[in-house]
Design a protein around this motif. Structure first.
Motif, mmCIF file in Angstrom:
data_model
loop_
_atom_site.group_PDB
_atom_site.id
_atom_site.type_symbol
_atom_site.label_atom_id
_atom_site.label_comp_id
_atom_site.label_asym_id
_atom_site.label_seq_id
_atom_site.Cartn_x
_atom_site.Cartn_y
_atom_site.Cartn_z
ATOM 1 N N ALA A 1 -20.163 16.153 27.786
ATOM 2 C CA ALA A 1 -18.794 15.700 28.012
ATOM 3 C C ALA A 1 -17.945 16.796 28.645
ATOM 4 O O ALA A 1 -17.065 16.511 29.470
ATOM 5 N N SER A 2 -18.212 18.038 28.283
ATOM 6 C CA SER A 2 -17.480 19.164 28.887
ATOM 7 C C SER A 2 -17.769 19.249 30.381
ATOM 8 O O SER A 2 -16.887 19.587 31.177
ATOM 9 N N ALA A 3 -19.010 18.932 30.756
ATOM 10 C CA ALA A 3 -19.349 18.898 32.179
ATOM 11 C C ALA A 3 -18.547 17.811 32.886
ATOM 12 O O ALA A 3 -18.065 18.002 34.010
ATOM 13 N N ALA A 4 -18.360 16.675 32.219
ATOM 14 C CA ALA A 4 -17.552 15.586 32.803
ATOM 15 C C ALA A 4 -16.119 16.042 33.017
ATOM 16 O O ALA A 4 -15.517 15.793 34.069
ATOM 17 N N GLY A 5 -15.545 16.711 32.031
ATOM 18 C CA GLY A 5 -14.186 17.209 32.173
ATOM 19 C C GLY A 5 -14.060 18.223 33.282
ATOM 20 O O GLY A 5 -13.067 18.238 34.026
ATOM 21 N N ALA A 6 -15.077 19.075 33.425
ATOM 22 C CA ALA A 6 -15.056 20.101 34.471
ATOM 23 C C ALA A 6 -15.159 19.489 35.859
ATOM 24 O O ALA A 6 -14.489 19.937 36.801
ATOM 25 N N VAL A 7 -15.978 18.457 36.015
ATOM 26 C CA VAL A 7 -16.071 17.765 37.308
ATOM 27 C C VAL A 7 -14.713 17.153 37.654
ATOM 28 O O VAL A 7 -14.256 17.205 38.802
ATOM 29 N N CYS A 8 -14.058 16.595 36.648
ATOM 30 C CA CYS A 8 -12.782 15.907 36.863
ATOM 31 C C CYS A 8 -11.712 16.833 37.439
ATOM 32 O O CYS A 8 -10.952 16.422 38.323
ATOM 33 N N VAL A 9 -11.632 18.063 36.960
ATOM 34 C CA VAL A 9 -10.549 18.957 37.388
ATOM 35 C C VAL A 9 -10.731 19.470 38.808
ATOM 36 O O VAL A 9 -9.825 20.096 39.366
ATOM 37 N N ARG A 10 -11.855 19.185 39.418
ATOM 38 C CA ARG A 10 -12.089 19.663 40.792
ATOM 39 C C ARG A 10 -11.453 18.762 41.836
ATOM 40 O O ARG A 10 -11.448 19.093 43.025
ATOM 41 N N LYS A 11 -10.892 17.608 41.394
ATOM 42 C CA LYS A 11 -10.273 16.674 42.336
ATOM 43 C C LYS A 11 -8.844 16.371 41.912
ATOM 44 O O LYS A 11 -8.484 16.504 40.745
ATOM 45 N N LEU A 12 -8.033 15.912 42.874
ATOM 46 C CA LEU A 12 -6.637 15.570 42.622
ATOM 47 C C LEU A 12 -6.533 14.138 42.110
ATOM 48 O O LEU A 12 -7.211 13.247 42.596
ATOM 49 N N GLY A 13 -5.668 13.926 41.108
ATOM 50 C CA GLY A 13 -5.395 12.590 40.610
ATOM 51 C C GLY A 13 -6.279 12.198 39.441
ATOM 52 O O GLY A 13 -7.246 12.892 39.105
ATOM 53 N N ALA A 14 -5.951 11.068 38.817
ATOM 54 C CA ALA A 14 -6.683 10.612 37.634
ATOM 55 C C ALA A 14 -7.853 9.707 38.022
ATOM 56 O O ALA A 14 -9.020 10.102 37.917
ATOM 57 N N TYR A 15 -7.548 8.510 38.496
ATOM 58 C CA TYR A 15 -8.600 7.541 38.825
ATOM 59 C C TYR A 15 -9.645 8.099 39.794
ATOM 60 O O TYR A 15 -10.845 7.983 39.543
ATOM 61 N N PRO A 16 -9.248 8.749 40.896
ATOM 62 C CA PRO A 16 -10.259 9.225 41.843
ATOM 63 C C PRO A 16 -11.136 10.348 41.297
ATOM 64 O O PRO A 16 -12.239 10.579 41.800
ATOM 65 N N SER A 17 -10.647 11.073 40.288
ATOM 66 C CA SER A 17 -11.376 12.257 39.834
ATOM 67 C C SER A 17 -12.328 11.973 38.679
ATOM 68 O O SER A 17 -13.145 12.833 38.332
ATOM 69 N N LEU A 18 -12.246 10.799 38.054
ATOM 70 C CA LEU A 18 -13.143 10.498 36.940
ATOM 71 C C LEU A 18 -14.581 10.444 37.448
ATOM 72 O O LEU A 18 -14.891 9.675 38.362
ATOM 73 N N PRO A 19 -15.482 11.249 36.891
ATOM 74 C CA PRO A 19 -16.797 11.466 37.509
ATOM 75 C C PRO A 19 -17.826 10.373 37.241
ATOM 76 O O PRO A 19 -17.769 9.663 36.234
ATOM 77 N N THR A 20 -18.790 10.273 38.135
ATOM 78 C CA THR A 20 -19.941 9.400 37.940
ATOM 79 C C THR A 20 -20.978 10.137 37.089
ATOM 80 O O THR A 20 -20.904 11.353 36.888
ATOM 81 N N ARG A 21 -21.963 9.391 36.618
ATOM 82 C CA ARG A 21 -23.035 10.001 35.816
ATOM 83 C C ARG A 21 -23.786 11.062 36.636
ATOM 84 O O ARG A 21 -24.131 12.133 36.118
ATOM 85 N N ALA A 22 -24.005 10.763 37.910
ATOM 86 C CA ALA A 22 -24.716 11.730 38.764
ATOM 87 C C ALA A 22 -23.932 13.018 38.899
ATOM 88 O O ALA A 22 -24.504 14.126 38.890
ATOM 89 N N ASP A 23 -22.600 12.910 39.025
ATOM 90 C CA ASP A 23 -21.749 14.098 39.106
ATOM 91 C C ASP A 23 -21.868 14.948 37.837
ATOM 92 O O ASP A 23 -21.971 16.171 37.890
ATOM 93 N N ILE A 24 -21.842 14.266 36.682
ATOM 94 C CA ILE A 24 -21.922 14.965 35.402
ATOM 95 C C ILE A 24 -23.275 15.665 35.253
ATOM 96 O O ILE A 24 -23.356 16.833 34.893
ATOM 97 N N GLU A 25 -24.338 14.919 35.559
ATOM 98 C CA GLU A 25 -25.687 15.475 35.408
ATOM 99 C C GLU A 25 -25.908 16.690 36.303
ATOM 100 O O GLU A 25 -26.555 17.650 35.916
ATOM 101 N N ALA A 26 -25.334 16.650 37.512
ATOM 102 C CA ALA A 26 -25.528 17.759 38.447
ATOM 103 C C ALA A 26 -24.938 19.050 37.898
ATOM 104 O O ALA A 26 -25.562 20.116 37.965
ATOM 105 N N LEU A 27 -23.728 18.972 37.332
ATOM 106 C CA LEU A 27 -23.103 20.168 36.766
ATOM 107 C C LEU A 27 -23.774 20.561 35.452
ATOM 108 O O LEU A 27 -24.016 21.757 35.198
ATOM 109 N N TYR A 28 -24.091 19.586 34.623
ATOM 110 C CA TYR A 28 -24.723 19.844 33.319
ATOM 111 C C TYR A 28 -26.066 20.547 33.491
ATOM 112 O O TYR A 28 -26.383 21.514 32.776
ATOM 113 N N ALA A 29 -26.842 20.069 34.449
ATOM 114 C CA ALA A 29 -28.179 20.643 34.664
ATOM 115 C C ALA A 29 -28.121 21.994 35.350
ATOM 116 O O ALA A 29 -29.017 22.822 35.204
ATOM 117 N N GLY A 30 -27.050 22.215 36.113
ATOM 118 C CA GLY A 30 -26.940 23.467 36.872
ATOM 119 C C GLY A 30 -26.555 24.653 36.024
ATOM 120 O O GLY A 30 -26.695 25.781 36.416
#
Length: 297
Positions: A268-297
């Protein structure tokens, strides 16, 4: 892996965001730089976050009979959220009027609108909650409704995740039905009354807790003796809007999948971190692939 069934009972708003060089003072008119209109509300954001993170998500809440309600409904559905049980109340939808200056300071007026009408859960709504793996609630709808939803979950064997935001005191009968509490330091103070609250004090009222610490990460603990501090993922921060909602939605999915909760918090922390890299609320909420990429990295 079985897709977890998530029910989010919460708020849905339309965010009207104006950007300007400075915030207007009393009686002052300021020419703005830009204007953005986007669906928001902690409930809607967390439902979208859960759906994008891979959950089968149903949203329970209320929108108005106005054009904002139509847009909120369409955006949730487009994100993969089941909105077939969402109520429509005659009148206005919830609205947040947000003014932001170039330094990032803001001034916010929230009119709950239809969110105030989300009371007295129906048998069908309670059945949906009882049939889920995880119920997610926040505090932007009437507390009586949150309590009723949590009790319905408890009766059906559904795990209850309460994100106690915005900060306010919680009734004991609600806390008694919570399985996992997610709070930041301000919200923890409202619950414990302590100036510097820690997880030990929170564990006196709930069996499991996540204390979010912004850039310092998160702290998970439970009554079985677990106490794990999860460091934040190092990313370039553009906008922290909805980072907490991304965290909660992803946490519900990971928990519903049966992950160890300490690992679920890291995901979940990876999801939050992906979110802060973009502007706005709706557009920045991450996909599962986005979360997995940061989590695994």
């Amino acid at each position: 892996m079985t897709t977890p069934r998530i029910v989010v009972a919460g708020s849905a708003n339309m965010d009207l965001v104006g950007l300007a060089a400075k915030l207007p003072g009393p009686g002052e008119t300021v020419l703005g730089d830009d204007f953005v209109m986007t669906p928001g509300g902690k409930g809607a954001n967390q439902a979208i976050a859960a759906a994008r993170a891979g959950g089968e998500c149903t949203f329970l809440g209320a929108i108005g009979s106005d054009s904002f309600g139509v847009t909120i409904n369409a955006r949730l559905a487009a994100a993969g959220v089941d909105v077939s049980s969402m109520r429509t109340s005659y009148g206005t939808s919830g609205v947040a009027v947000i003014m932001v200056d170039r330094a990032g300071e803001n001034s916010i007026l929230v009119s709950p609108g239809a969110n105030r009408t989300f009371v007295n859960l129906s048998d069908a709504e309670k059945s949906l909650i009882a049939g889920a793996d995880v119920l997610v609630c926040q505090q932007e709808i009437p507390v009586a409704t949150v309590t009723e939803a949590a009790r319905a979950a408890q009766a059906g064997g559904t795990s209850v995740l309460l994100n106690a935001a915005p900060a306010r005191a919680l009734p004991p009968d609600l806390l008694a039905a919570v399985d996992l509490l997610v709070v930041n330091e301000v919200e923890a103070r409202a619950i414990t009354g302590a100036h510097e609250p820690d997880v030990a004090e929170l564990l006196e009222v709930v069996p499991r807790v996540v204390l979010t610490l912004g850039g310092a990460g998160a702290w998970y603990a439970d009554r079985d003796g677990a106490s794990v501090k999860v460091p934040a993922f190092p990313v370039e921060v553009v906008d922290t809007t909805a980072a907490g909602d991304a965290f909660c939605g992803a946490l519900a999915v990971a928990w519903g999948e049966g992950r160890d909760l300490a690992d679920a918090v890291r995901w979940a922390s990876a999801a939050g971190a992906v979110c802060v890299r973009k502007l706005g609320a709706y557009p920045s909420l991450p996909t599962r692939a986005d979360i997995e990429a940061l989590y695994a990295g």
